[in-house]
Write an enzyme that holds these catalytic residues in place. Structure first.
Site, PDB file in Angstrom:
ATOM      1  N   GLY A 199       0.821  -1.219   0.000  1.00  0.00           N
ATOM      2  CA  GLY A 199       0.000   0.000   0.000  1.00  0.00           C
ATOM      3  C   GLY A 199       0.843   1.252   0.000  1.00  0.00           C
ATOM      4  O   GLY A 199       1.724   1.429   0.841  1.00  0.00           O
ATOM      5  N   TYR A 227      -0.772   7.013   2.874  1.00  0.00           N
ATOM      6  CA  TYR A 227       0.051   7.838   3.763  1.00  0.00           C
ATOM      7  C   TYR A 227       0.982   6.985   4.620  1.00  0.00           C
ATOM      8  O   TYR A 227       2.160   7.302   4.779  1.00  0.00           O
ATOM      9  CB  TYR A 227      -0.842   8.684   4.676  1.00  0.00           C
ATOM     10  N   ASN A 256       1.782  -1.582  -4.748  1.00  0.00           N
ATOM     11  CA  ASN A 256       0.548  -0.792  -4.720  1.00  0.00           C
ATOM     12  C   ASN A 256      -0.248  -1.086  -5.981  1.00  0.00           C
ATOM     13  O   ASN A 256       0.334  -1.355  -7.033  1.00  0.00           O
ATOM     14  CB  ASN A 256       0.889   0.709  -4.648  1.00  0.00           C
ATOM     15  N   VAL A 290      -2.766  -6.684  -4.315  1.00  0.00           N
ATOM     16  CA  VAL A 290      -2.574  -7.771  -3.349  1.00  0.00           C
ATOM     17  C   VAL A 290      -3.859  -8.601  -3.307  1.00  0.00           C
ATOM     18  O   VAL A 290      -4.963  -8.056  -3.229  1.00  0.00           O
ATOM     19  CB  VAL A 290      -2.267  -7.196  -1.944  1.00  0.00           C
ATOM     20  N   GLU A 327     -17.272  17.533   4.783  1.00  0.00           N
ATOM     21  CA  GLU A 327     -16.337  18.113   3.792  1.00  0.00           C
ATOM     22  C   GLU A 327     -16.891  17.966   2.369  1.00  0.00           C
ATOM     23  O   GLU A 327     -16.760  18.874   1.543  1.00  0.00           O
ATOM     24  CB  GLU A 327     -14.960  17.453   3.908  1.00  0.00           C
ATOM     25  N   ASP A 341      -4.895   3.105   8.520  1.00  0.00           N
ATOM     26  CA  ASP A 341      -6.272   2.758   8.889  1.00  0.00           C
ATOM     27  C   ASP A 341      -6.482   1.277   9.169  1.00  0.00           C
ATOM     28  O   ASP A 341      -7.530   0.896   9.701  1.00  0.00           O
ATOM     29  CB  ASP A 341      -7.233   3.221   7.787  1.00  0.00           C
ATOM     30  N   ALA A 368      -5.003  10.499   8.381  1.00  0.00           N
ATOM     31  CA  ALA A 368      -3.741  10.592   7.634  1.00  0.00           C
ATOM     32  C   ALA A 368      -2.642  11.110   8.560  1.00  0.00           C
ATOM     33  O   ALA A 368      -1.484  10.702   8.467  1.00  0.00           O
ATOM     34  CB  ALA A 368      -3.926  11.528   6.448  1.00  0.00           C
ATOM     35  N   GLN A 369      -3.024  12.039   9.425  1.00  0.00           N
ATOM     36  CA  GLN A 369      -2.069  12.621  10.379  1.00  0.00           C
ATOM     37  C   GLN A 369      -1.372  11.507  11.172  1.00  0.00           C
ATOM     38  O   GLN A 369      -0.142  11.459  11.256  1.00  0.00           O
ATOM     39  CB  GLN A 369      -2.865  13.544  11.322  1.00  0.00           C
ATOM     40  N   LYS A 400      -6.131  24.644   6.676  1.00  0.00           N
ATOM     41  CA  LYS A 400      -6.401  23.362   6.000  1.00  0.00           C
ATOM     42  C   LYS A 400      -5.444  23.183   4.815  1.00  0.00           C
ATOM     43  O   LYS A 400      -4.915  22.096   4.586  1.00  0.00           O
ATOM     44  CB  LYS A 400      -7.867  23.340   5.540  1.00  0.00           C
TER      45      LYS A 400
END
Ligand code: FAD
Ligand code: NAD
Length: 404
Positions: free
Chosen positions: A10, A13, A37, A81, A170, A301, A318-319, A378
């Site tokens: 993957g 991030y 990926n 994968v 969003e 995640d 993502a952070q 942002k």
């Protein structure tokens, strides 16, 4: 002695942060590093609401993996994968089988439908860049078809968004700006368009600061967006969604577009590995390894970590994924050197929820911000994530500089 093989699955991030920090800190002769990926590009998942609404083009939210990896240190393989054999230390893909000494699983998130009938089939999900393009084109198709019809079906112009979490809000923020453009482009009177957000919980952005939530709802309502709160979606059909409005009280909303943004899970491949998981998320050890599997790290995640201060999992972001990648790279190097691994400690700087291109809400370093200031922040965050993976050249190439 044979160099160990590190296989990273993957290029989101978490996976990319692992790989770029490995290539920065490891000699060519120390390990064989392979990144797998399914696409030869990385997409910014955090910008997918923009690609879905059509306020950014799909190519604006992605970049080539080759631009950020050093080919002499990392071998990139474009492959999907298909299976992870933990006992045999092998990963099967549509482009061959790969063995490893150390594995990093960073296969990201999928939309969670909680088994609600019809959602898998009839709702669209902001899950990846291809799905985002499909949402954009589906909405455009509905507008184009309406304008061609002799007998007009106005429900084509109804967009239901399931979930008022960060993703739903969003996306609504982008739709607030995009709908007037679509109306102009497709000769549709704006009063015919209905955008409705359906949320199960008693409030929008459950758990977020109430004052900021009020600001967000006010901003979106001013753009014509409606909210149905405390009314879970219980079914989707080809014609729309059924929502529950009370004990045995249901309403059917006819809609040409249903976008499901009501939560995420880890990648389903995790469930076939035999590693203990909850909705395809693995409760990792403090150093990011899978429990009982000393050669397997999980990032992003697909990993689950408990915030002991509140005894709840950290939200998948993502952070956190990028910070985890840094720790995983360090720990891989330590293992190769025969040293101790270190604990992953998240350094949370806050969160900002965009409300379209020029507005946002957020809490950053403990301070509440709204409007242009939050929107600027942002964009700083968006550019920072590019910087962390690809340095200044990637920011120049793909960054957001439209701050006014
Ligand atoms: P991902 O970014 O999902 O990447 C997974 C990678 O694995 C992808 O490249 C994918 O193509 C690849 N892959 C998947 N399956 C396979 C397979 N079978 N074979 C090969 N490759 C595969 N978080 C924030 O911190 N801030 C934000 O502002 C923010 N905004 C968001 C906005 C939206 C619209 C969404 C949906 C999420 C947002 N998030 C945000 C959450 C954030 O995007 C995720 O937490 C983050 O993407 C997780 O990173 P990851 O590396 O685990 O996986
Ligand atoms: P979420 O789980 O945060 O929100 C999902 C929402 O859907 C919740 O409000 C929930 O009550 C609602 N819901 C659940 N079932 C429902 C039903 N049957 N009918 C109607 N509503 C229902 O999911 P998300 O918004 O996709 O966010 C996923 C992760 O990504 C989170 O960790 C979030 O913090 C992160 N994220 C961050 C940002 C940002 O920082 N700007 C943006 C997007 C996502």
């Amino acid at each position: 002695m044979k160099r160990p093989t590190i296989l990273v699955l993957g290029a989101g991030y978490g996976g990319l942060a692992t790989v770029v920090n490995l290539q920065k800190n490891i000699g060519i002769d120390v390990a064989d590093i392979t990144l797998i990926n399914q696409n030869d590009y990385h997409y910014e998942s955090t910008w997918l609401h923009e690609a879905s609404a059509g306020t950014l083009r799909p190519d604006q939210v992605r970049y080539d993996i080759a631009d950020v990896i050093k080919a002499d240190k990392v071998k990139f393989v474009k492959a999907s994968v298909e299976g992870i054999d933990i006992a045999g230390k092998q990963v099967s893909t549509n482009n061959g089988v790969f063995s490893y000494d150390y594995l990093v699983i960073g296969l990201g998130f999928e939309g969670e439908t909680f088994g609600i009938p019809g959602l898998d089939k009839y709702a669209l999900s902001i899950a990846n860049v291809k799905a985002a393009r499909q949402i954009r084109e589906h909405i455009e198709y509905q507008f184009a078809t309406w304008s061609m019809e002799d007998v007009k079906d106005d429900s084509r112009l109804t967009i239901v968004v399931g979930g008022a979490g960060f993703t739903g809000i969003e996306f609504l923020g982008e739709l607030g700006n995009r709908v007037p453009e679509l109306c102009k482009e497709f000769d549709v009177p704006q009063e015919k368009v209905r955008v409705l957000c359906v949320e199960a919980a008693p409030m929008v952005l459950p758990g977020f600061d109430p004052e900021l939530v009020e600001y967000a709802v006010g901003h979106l309502q001013a753009k014509g967006i409606e909210f149905s709160i405390g009314t879970p979606v219980v079914e989707a059909t080809p014609e729309g969604v059924k929502i529950k409005k009370g004990e045995d009280v249901f309403e059917f909303i006819k809609a040409g577009t249903v976008v499901w943004a009501a939560g995420v899970r880890g990648n389903r491949l995790i469930e076939q590995t035999g590693i203990e998981n909850m909705r395809a998320r693995v409760k990792v050890e403090k150093d990011m390894r899978a429990p009982g599997h000393n050669d397997v790290f999980i990032v992003g995640d697909c990993a689950l970590m408990i915030n002991e201060e509140v005894n709840r999992p950290y939200p998948p972001t993502a952070q956190i994924a990028m910070q985890q990648g840094v720790t995983v790279a360090k720990n891989l190097i330590s293992l190769i050197k025969g040293e101790e691994t270190e604990e992953f400690v998240p350094d949370l700087k806050g969160s900002v929820c965009s409300l379209g291109e020029h507005d946002a809400i957020g809490v950053v370093f403990g301070k509440k911000i709204t409007g242009a200031k939050a929107s600027f922040m942002k964009k700083v965050i968006d550019n920072r994530s590019l910087f962390m993976i690809g340095g200044p050249s990637l920011v120049v190439k793909k960054g957001k500089f439209n701050v006014l």
